[in-house]
Design a protein around this motif. Structure first.
Motif, PDB file in Angstrom:
ATOM      1  N   ARG A 152       2.281  -2.402  -4.948  1.00  0.00           N
ATOM      2  CA  ARG A 152       2.318  -2.706  -3.524  1.00  0.00           C
ATOM      3  C   ARG A 152       1.683  -1.545  -2.767  1.00  0.00           C
ATOM      4  N   ILE A 153       1.215  -1.807  -1.553  1.00  0.00           N
ATOM      5  CA  ILE A 153       0.608  -0.754  -0.752  1.00  0.00           C
ATOM      6  C   ILE A 153       1.674  -0.065   0.093  1.00  0.00           C
ATOM      7  N   ILE A 154       1.356   1.141   0.552  1.00  0.00           N
ATOM      8  CA  ILE A 154       2.212   1.867   1.494  1.00  0.00           C
ATOM      9  C   ILE A 154       1.395   2.095   2.763  1.00  0.00           C
ATOM     10  N   TYR A 168      -3.610   3.960   7.530  1.00  0.00           N
ATOM     11  CA  TYR A 168      -4.079   3.633   6.193  1.00  0.00           C
ATOM     12  C   TYR A 168      -3.052   2.796   5.427  1.00  0.00           C
ATOM     13  N   PRO A 169      -3.299   1.487   5.287  1.00  0.00           N
ATOM     14  CA  PRO A 169      -2.547   0.729   4.289  1.00  0.00           C
ATOM     15  C   PRO A 169      -3.279   0.926   2.956  1.00  0.00           C
ATOM     16  N   ALA A 170      -2.628   1.552   1.984  1.00  0.00           N
ATOM     17  CA  ALA A 170      -3.331   1.962   0.765  1.00  0.00           C
ATOM     18  C   ALA A 170      -2.324   2.285  -0.326  1.00  0.00           C
ATOM     19  N   ASP A 171      -2.843   2.630  -1.484  1.00  0.00           N
ATOM     20  CA  ASP A 171      -1.971   3.154  -2.539  1.00  0.00           C
ATOM     21  C   ASP A 171      -1.504   4.567  -2.193  1.00  0.00           C
ATOM     22  N   ILE A 205      -6.640   6.357  -1.193  1.00  0.00           N
ATOM     23  CA  ILE A 205      -6.562   5.817  -2.552  1.00  0.00           C
ATOM     24  C   ILE A 205      -6.435   4.297  -2.465  1.00  0.00           C
ATOM     25  N   CYS A 206      -7.439   3.590  -2.955  1.00  0.00           N
ATOM     26  CA  CYS A 206      -7.442   2.115  -2.929  1.00  0.00           C
ATOM     27  C   CYS A 206      -7.021   1.581  -1.565  1.00  0.00           C
ATOM     28  N   PRO A 207      -7.746   1.909  -0.497  1.00  0.00           N
ATOM     29  CA  PRO A 207      -7.330   1.461   0.849  1.00  0.00           C
ATOM     30  C   PRO A 207      -7.535  -0.040   1.024  1.00  0.00           C
TER      31      PRO A 207
END
Length: 295
Positions: A152-154, A168-171, A205-207
């Protein structure tokens, strides 16, 4: 009298055979190898120094392992301004200087003063919770605020010098030094930066956003990352080795550290030549294209 602290990684030297040989070579040249009690228990050689006195008793630190072993030692050695020589027992070795087979030449060069010390910028991170400083951490490669597990993203807010940069919604998000630009940040799509420079590198990271890109900013700047996620599954980590949990509302303030890592250099290789060689080594370790999974 030259005191050399020896820090081995026994997972790469089972039984301490190579470590014992290096300790003997140090002694043969009239220098004094210092070891921690747990190292002496394995190799039964060198002068034992308690952990709390170890680094302040050394003139040099020899790290026997890979880049991960060196990163761990560098975070301690920097507090005392100690020069660190990395002796490669790992696979890639961006930071390590010599192979085990080159140790005689390295010792002779140090005795003769035929070496130089390369300064590497480090990072400092402060974790602030409800206005109170919870901890302060140092890193040579990078500071990461990322999910600890689960697919899931944070959600993170980023500020530079108090100015809002983005949501930033991302890893996760990485703040790297120039040294760390060839580590995790590179895998996350960040640029390669010459380690002789001084700057801060911010890499998502993986945004989950098309406009989220890596940012290079001045080393005098302050990067603040605010956790905007209710998840209790977010970690602040340094160099991928030490971590503390962070929670919604926590602020992680990253700046250039006041101390530096001092790397002993025997050779004078070009950074870009080293980069080319190491990247070639990394590619050669991959399975052949089209090959199946080995059983």
């Amino acid at each position: 009298m030259i005191n050399i602290g020896v820090i081995p990684n026994f997972s790469k030297d089972p039984g301490g055979v190579k470590t014992s040989a290096i300790v003997s070579k140090i002694q043969q040249r009239g220098m004094y190898p210092l070891v921690l009690p747990e190292v002496y228990e394995v190799i039964n050689a060198g002068k034992v120094v308690a952990k709390e006195e170890f680094y302040r008793s050394c003139d040099f630190v020899f790290v026997l392992g890979g880049d991960g072993t060196l990163l761990r030692a560098a975070r301690q050695a920097c507090k005392y301004g100690l020069p660190v020589l990395g002796i490669n027992m790992g696979r890639l070795g961006f930071l390590t200087e010599v192979e085990v087979s080159d140790i005689d030449q390295a010792l002779d060069s140090i005795l003769a003063g035929n070496y130089y010390v390369e300064q590497r910028m480090m990072l400092k991170a402060k974790l602030l919770r409800q206005g109170m400083e919870m901890c302060e951490l140092m890193a040579l490669n990078d500071i990461a605020i990322a999910k600890a597990s689960f697919a899931r993203i944070i959600h993170l807010k980023v500020f530079i010098n108090g100015e809002f940069v983005g949501y930033y919604p991302a890893d996760g998000v990485l703040v790297s030094s120039p040294t760390g630009s060839t580590a995790y940040s590179l895998s996350a799509g960040g640029p390669i930066i010459n380690p002789a420079m001084e700057c801060l590198l911010l890499t998502p990271i993986c945004p989950h956003a098309l406009n989220a890109r890596a940012i290079v900013t001045d080393s005098k700047d302050e990067i603040c990352i605010v956790v905007a996620d209710k998840s209790r599954d977010v970690l602040l980590t340094v160099d991928g080795q030490e971590g503390v949990p962070v929670y919604k509302g926590d602020r992680i303030v990253v700046t250039k550290a006041e101390v530096e890592t001092r790397l002993v250099r025997i050779k004078r290789p070009s950074f870009f030549g080293l980069l080319r060689d190491k990247m070639t080594e990394r590619l050669s370790d991959l399975p052949e294209a089209g090959g199946g999974i080995e059983e």
